[in-house]
Write a protein that holds these residues in place. Structure first.
Motif, PDB file in Angstrom:
ATOM      1  N   LEU A 176      60.522  31.828  53.716  1.00 16.00           N
ATOM      2  CA  LEU A 176      60.930  33.173  54.136  1.00 16.00           C
ATOM      3  C   LEU A 176      62.272  33.133  54.853  1.00 16.00           C
ATOM      4  O   LEU A 176      63.130  34.006  54.648  1.00 16.00           O
ATOM      5  CB  LEU A 176      59.870  33.790  55.044  1.00 16.00           C
ATOM      6  CG  LEU A 176      58.500  34.091  54.418  1.00 16.00           C
ATOM      7  CD1 LEU A 176      57.598  34.791  55.427  1.00 16.00           C
ATOM      8  CD2 LEU A 176      58.636  34.926  53.161  1.00 16.00           C
ATOM      9  N   LYS A 177      62.463  32.122  55.705  1.00 12.83           N
ATOM     10  CA  LYS A 177      63.743  31.987  56.416  1.00 12.83           C
ATOM     11  C   LYS A 177      64.881  31.726  55.434  1.00 12.83           C
ATOM     12  O   LYS A 177      65.993  32.230  55.614  1.00 12.83           O
ATOM     13  CB  LYS A 177      63.648  30.857  57.445  1.00 12.83           C
ATOM     14  CG  LYS A 177      62.764  31.192  58.647  1.00 12.83           C
ATOM     15  CD  LYS A 177      62.587  29.997  59.566  1.00 12.83           C
ATOM     16  CE  LYS A 177      61.661  30.346  60.727  1.00 12.83           C
ATOM     17  NZ  LYS A 177      61.367  29.162  61.587  1.00 12.83           N
ATOM     18  N   PHE A 178      64.626  30.956  54.388  1.00 11.25           N
ATOM     19  CA  PHE A 178      65.641  30.694  53.373  1.00 11.25           C
ATOM     20  C   PHE A 178      66.094  31.990  52.715  1.00 11.25           C
ATOM     21  O   PHE A 178      67.239  32.112  52.285  1.00 11.25           O
ATOM     22  CB  PHE A 178      65.085  29.741  52.304  1.00 11.25           C
ATOM     23  CG  PHE A 178      65.404  28.287  52.554  1.00 11.25           C
ATOM     24  CD1 PHE A 178      65.217  27.726  53.798  1.00 11.25           C
ATOM     25  CD2 PHE A 178      65.882  27.486  51.530  1.00 11.25           C
ATOM     26  CE1 PHE A 178      65.509  26.385  54.030  1.00 11.25           C
ATOM     27  CE2 PHE A 178      66.180  26.146  51.749  1.00 11.25           C
ATOM     28  CZ  PHE A 178      65.995  25.595  52.998  1.00 11.25           C
ATOM     29  N   LYS A 179      65.173  32.960  52.634  1.00 11.84           N
ATOM     30  CA  LYS A 179      65.495  34.229  51.974  1.00 11.84           C
ATOM     31  C   LYS A 179      65.872  35.322  52.965  1.00 11.84           C
ATOM     32  O   LYS A 179      66.033  36.487  52.585  1.00 11.84           O
ATOM     33  CB  LYS A 179      64.304  34.674  51.121  1.00 11.84           C
ATOM     34  CG  LYS A 179      64.062  33.759  49.928  1.00 11.84           C
ATOM     35  CD  LYS A 179      63.071  34.353  48.951  1.00 11.84           C
ATOM     36  CE  LYS A 179      62.978  33.501  47.698  1.00 11.84           C
ATOM     37  NZ  LYS A 179      62.086  34.117  46.691  1.00 11.84           N
ATOM     38  N   GLY A 180      65.976  34.966  54.241  1.00 13.29           N
ATOM     39  CA  GLY A 180      66.413  35.924  55.247  1.00 13.29           C
ATOM     40  C   GLY A 180      65.377  36.965  55.618  1.00 13.29           C
ATOM     41  O   GLY A 180      65.728  38.057  56.086  1.00 13.29           O
TER      42      GLY A 180
ATOM     43  N   ASP B 177      65.463  24.437  45.933  1.00  9.96           N
ATOM     44  CA  ASP B 177      66.231  25.009  44.829  1.00  9.96           C
ATOM     45  C   ASP B 177      65.388  25.934  43.965  1.00  9.96           C
ATOM     46  O   ASP B 177      65.898  26.900  43.385  1.00  9.96           O
ATOM     47  CB  ASP B 177      66.835  23.897  43.957  1.00  9.96           C
ATOM     48  CG  ASP B 177      68.264  23.569  44.376  1.00  9.96           C
ATOM     49  OD1 ASP B 177      68.792  24.265  45.254  1.00  9.96           O
ATOM     50  OD2 ASP B 177      68.843  22.618  43.826  1.00  9.96           O
ATOM     51  N   VAL B 178      64.094  25.656  43.868  1.00  8.12           N
ATOM     52  CA  VAL B 178      63.193  26.522  43.108  1.00  8.12           C
ATOM     53  C   VAL B 178      63.050  27.871  43.799  1.00  8.12           C
ATOM     54  O   VAL B 178      63.029  28.922  43.161  1.00  8.12           O
ATOM     55  CB  VAL B 178      61.812  25.850  42.936  1.00  8.12           C
ATOM     56  CG1 VAL B 178      60.811  26.813  42.294  1.00  8.12           C
ATOM     57  CG2 VAL B 178      61.927  24.584  42.098  1.00  8.12           C
ATOM     58  N   VAL B 179      62.985  27.841  45.135  1.00 13.27           N
ATOM     59  CA  VAL B 179      62.891  29.083  45.917  1.00 13.27           C
ATOM     60  C   VAL B 179      64.167  29.908  45.794  1.00 13.27           C
ATOM     61  O   VAL B 179      64.125  31.128  45.627  1.00 13.27           O
ATOM     62  CB  VAL B 179      62.605  28.758  47.399  1.00 13.27           C
ATOM     63  CG1 VAL B 179      62.743  30.009  48.275  1.00 13.27           C
ATOM     64  CG2 VAL B 179      61.203  28.158  47.559  1.00 13.27           C
TER      65      VAL B 179
ATOM     66  N   PRO C  70      58.065  19.687  50.748  1.00  8.47           N
ATOM     67  CA  PRO C  70      58.678  20.922  50.237  1.00  8.47           C
ATOM     68  C   PRO C  70      58.575  22.018  51.299  1.00  8.47           C
ATOM     69  O   PRO C  70      57.816  21.892  52.257  1.00  8.47           O
ATOM     70  CB  PRO C  70      57.819  21.251  49.005  1.00  8.47           C
ATOM     71  CG  PRO C  70      57.267  19.928  48.570  1.00  8.47           C
ATOM     72  CD  PRO C  70      57.037  19.156  49.839  1.00  8.47           C
ATOM     73  N   LEU C  71      59.304  23.093  51.128  1.00  6.30           N
ATOM     74  CA  LEU C  71      59.336  24.146  52.137  1.00  6.30           C
ATOM     75  C   LEU C  71      57.940  24.678  52.432  1.00  6.30           C
ATOM     76  O   LEU C  71      57.135  24.893  51.525  1.00  6.30           O
ATOM     77  CB  LEU C  71      60.206  25.313  51.668  1.00  6.30           C
ATOM     78  CG  LEU C  71      61.693  25.034  51.436  1.00  6.30           C
ATOM     79  CD1 LEU C  71      62.372  26.306  50.958  1.00  6.30           C
ATOM     80  CD2 LEU C  71      62.352  24.504  52.697  1.00  6.30           C
TER      81      LEU C  71
ATOM     82  N   TYR D  12      54.980  29.189  42.179  1.00  5.65           N
ATOM     83  CA  TYR D  12      56.117  28.315  41.902  1.00  5.65           C
ATOM     84  C   TYR D  12      56.425  27.301  42.997  1.00  5.65           C
ATOM     85  O   TYR D  12      57.388  26.533  42.882  1.00  5.65           O
ATOM     86  CB  TYR D  12      57.356  29.167  41.613  1.00  5.65           C
ATOM     87  CG  TYR D  12      57.160  30.091  40.440  1.00  5.65           C
ATOM     88  CD1 TYR D  12      57.060  29.583  39.146  1.00  5.65           C
ATOM     89  CD2 TYR D  12      57.026  31.465  40.626  1.00  5.65           C
ATOM     90  CE1 TYR D  12      56.863  30.434  38.061  1.00  5.65           C
ATOM     91  CE2 TYR D  12      56.814  32.316  39.543  1.00  5.65           C
ATOM     92  CZ  TYR D  12      56.727  31.787  38.266  1.00  5.65           C
ATOM     93  OH  TYR D  12      56.513  32.623  37.192  1.00  5.65           O
ATOM     94  N   GLY D  13      55.651  27.287  44.074  1.00  5.07           N
ATOM     95  CA  GLY D  13      55.815  26.251  45.075  1.00  5.07           C
ATOM     96  C   GLY D  13      56.984  26.453  46.018  1.00  5.07           C
ATOM     97  O   GLY D  13      57.543  27.556  46.117  1.00  5.07           O
ATOM     98  N   GLY D  14      57.370  25.362  46.701  1.00  5.15           N
ATOM     99  CA  GLY D  14      58.326  25.475  47.784  1.00  5.15           C
ATOM    100  C   GLY D  14      59.505  24.524  47.735  1.00  5.15           C
ATOM    101  O   GLY D  14      60.153  24.293  48.769  1.00  5.15           O
ATOM    102  N   PHE D  15      59.837  23.956  46.573  1.00  4.85           N
ATOM    103  CA  PHE D  15      61.055  23.158  46.521  1.00  4.85           C
ATOM    104  C   PHE D  15      62.253  24.076  46.781  1.00  4.85           C
ATOM    105  O   PHE D  15      62.335  25.170  46.190  1.00  4.85           O
ATOM    106  CB  PHE D  15      61.211  22.461  45.172  1.00  4.85           C
ATOM    107  CG  PHE D  15      60.314  21.273  44.992  1.00  4.85           C
ATOM    108  CD1 PHE D  15      60.453  20.150  45.798  1.00  4.85           C
ATOM    109  CD2 PHE D  15      59.314  21.265  44.034  1.00  4.85           C
ATOM    110  CE1 PHE D  15      59.633  19.039  45.647  1.00  4.85           C
ATOM    111  CE2 PHE D  15      58.484  20.174  43.867  1.00  4.85           C
ATOM    112  CZ  PHE D  15      58.641  19.053  44.684  1.00  4.85           C
TER     113      PHE D  15
END
Length: 343
Positions: free
Chosen positions: A81-85, A116-118, A74-75, A111-114
């Protein structure tokens, strides 16, 4: 398809071709096809899959010497953080975005790092439950032809609720009323399906290590939130352990814990040179736990010179020669920090 590509698309014979085969494990005989393809064409072949079945020994035997395995976790925190810019590469960016970075750390604790969950918090409960069912049914029950699905579900939930705790197969057997041999076998299935992972008590005796109680961790904190009574201390240690295990997996290092006579060090990393790095994980270092955490590290020092580390949520500094690092810094620079300390 490949022959058509060579005839009508490629053109330049010297150009490297990449062939990606996704969810390969769903097709019987995929490994023989891949080996044959690799032998007859100059191409780089990427085989991906979301099932632990892809790592079955029969496949790796047939492809021995012809493949490199990359396990995708998982992330990590920096990936999330990169996924969220959110930018953090420079000290200025880190300082500017620090409040938001700490907020995202709390999100990952919960909530972890999957991926789609992020990215889709509005459906994270449904996603986590779906992932759990997929692992249990697809990667364990169907793969190993188990008849009693409720037993493996109960064991999985027990391990999730015990994350960051020491367990023995005997104690699990008595608690769940499942035969010890079944607990041992099912535990191996859950570990191979990457729902959980274990560490063992460090010792210089291989036999003592083998016979020691195991410490169990769940692979993603999202499972902790929805399948156990949530505990800040266990969630915090579990998140740190996940990132350490990702590092150790990449470096081919070993990970242990250490417990002896009421002294415990949460994580021990042993590198390929035999160097040891003891890590204590505590959300906050305070008057109540300071002596216990430091004394345990000092007792572990009997195994040789070490460069110990304490990871807290946001404290930073040094105490009695022991480095204290806030979690957000450790998680953003895990490889850099651990490489510098494991010499």
């Amino acid at each position: 398809m490949y022959e058509l590509y060579l005839t009508h698309v490629k053109g330049n014979a010297d150009k490297i071709t990449y062939i990606a085969i996704d969810e390969a494990q769903e097709i019987e005989g995929w490994e023989r096809f891949v080996r044959g393809l690799e032998e007859k064409c100059k191409a780089k072949i990427i085989v991906t899959g979301s099932s632990a079945k892809l790592l079955s020994s029969e496949y790796t035997t047939l492809l021995s010497g012809r493949h490199v395995e990359v396990r995708v976790f998982p992330l990590s925190f920096d990936e999330a953080l990169k996924f969220k810019g959110i930018e953090f590469d420079s000290e200025l960016q880190l300082a500017k975005n620090l409040d938001r970075i700490k907020k995202e750390l709390v999100e990952m604790l919960n909530y972890g790092g999957f991926p789609d969950v992020v990215l889709h918090p509005e459906v994270r409960s449904e996603l986590i439950h779906s992932y759990f069912d997929t692992v249990i049914v697809k990667d364990v029950v169907n793969r190993y032809n188990l008849r009693r699905e409720e037993k493996i579900r109960n064991l999985a939930k027990f391990y999730i609720s015990s994350s960051a705790s020491r367990i023995t197969y005997n104690s699990v057997s008595k608690f769940l009323k499942i035969p010890v041999k079944t607990v041992e076998r099912y535990s191996e299935y859950l570990e191979k399906a990457f729902l959980i992972f274990f560490t063992r008590n460090y010792s210089q005796s291989p036999k003592a290590v083998e016979n020691s109680p195991r410490k169990v961790y769940v692979i993603d904190n999202g499972f902790l939130k929805f399948f156990s009574t949530w505990s800040l201390g266990r969630a915090f240690e579990t998140l740190i352990a996940q990132h350490v295990m990702r590092y150790a997996n990449r470096r081919l290092f070993e990970v242990f814990y250490w417990y002896s006579q009421n002294a415990e060090v949460d994580i021990i990393i042993k590198n390929d040179k035999g160097s040891l790095l003891p890590i204590q994980v505590t959300y906050e270092l305070n008057e109540e736990n300071r002596k216990r955490e430091i004394d345990s590290i000092k007792k572990f020092s009997k195994y040789g010179k070490t460069r110990p580390l304490i990871i807290t949520f946001d404290q930073e500094g040094e105490v009695e020669g022991i480095k204290i690092i806030p979690a957000y810094k450790f998680l953003l620079k895990t490889f850099e920090i651990l490489d510098s300390m494991l010499v």
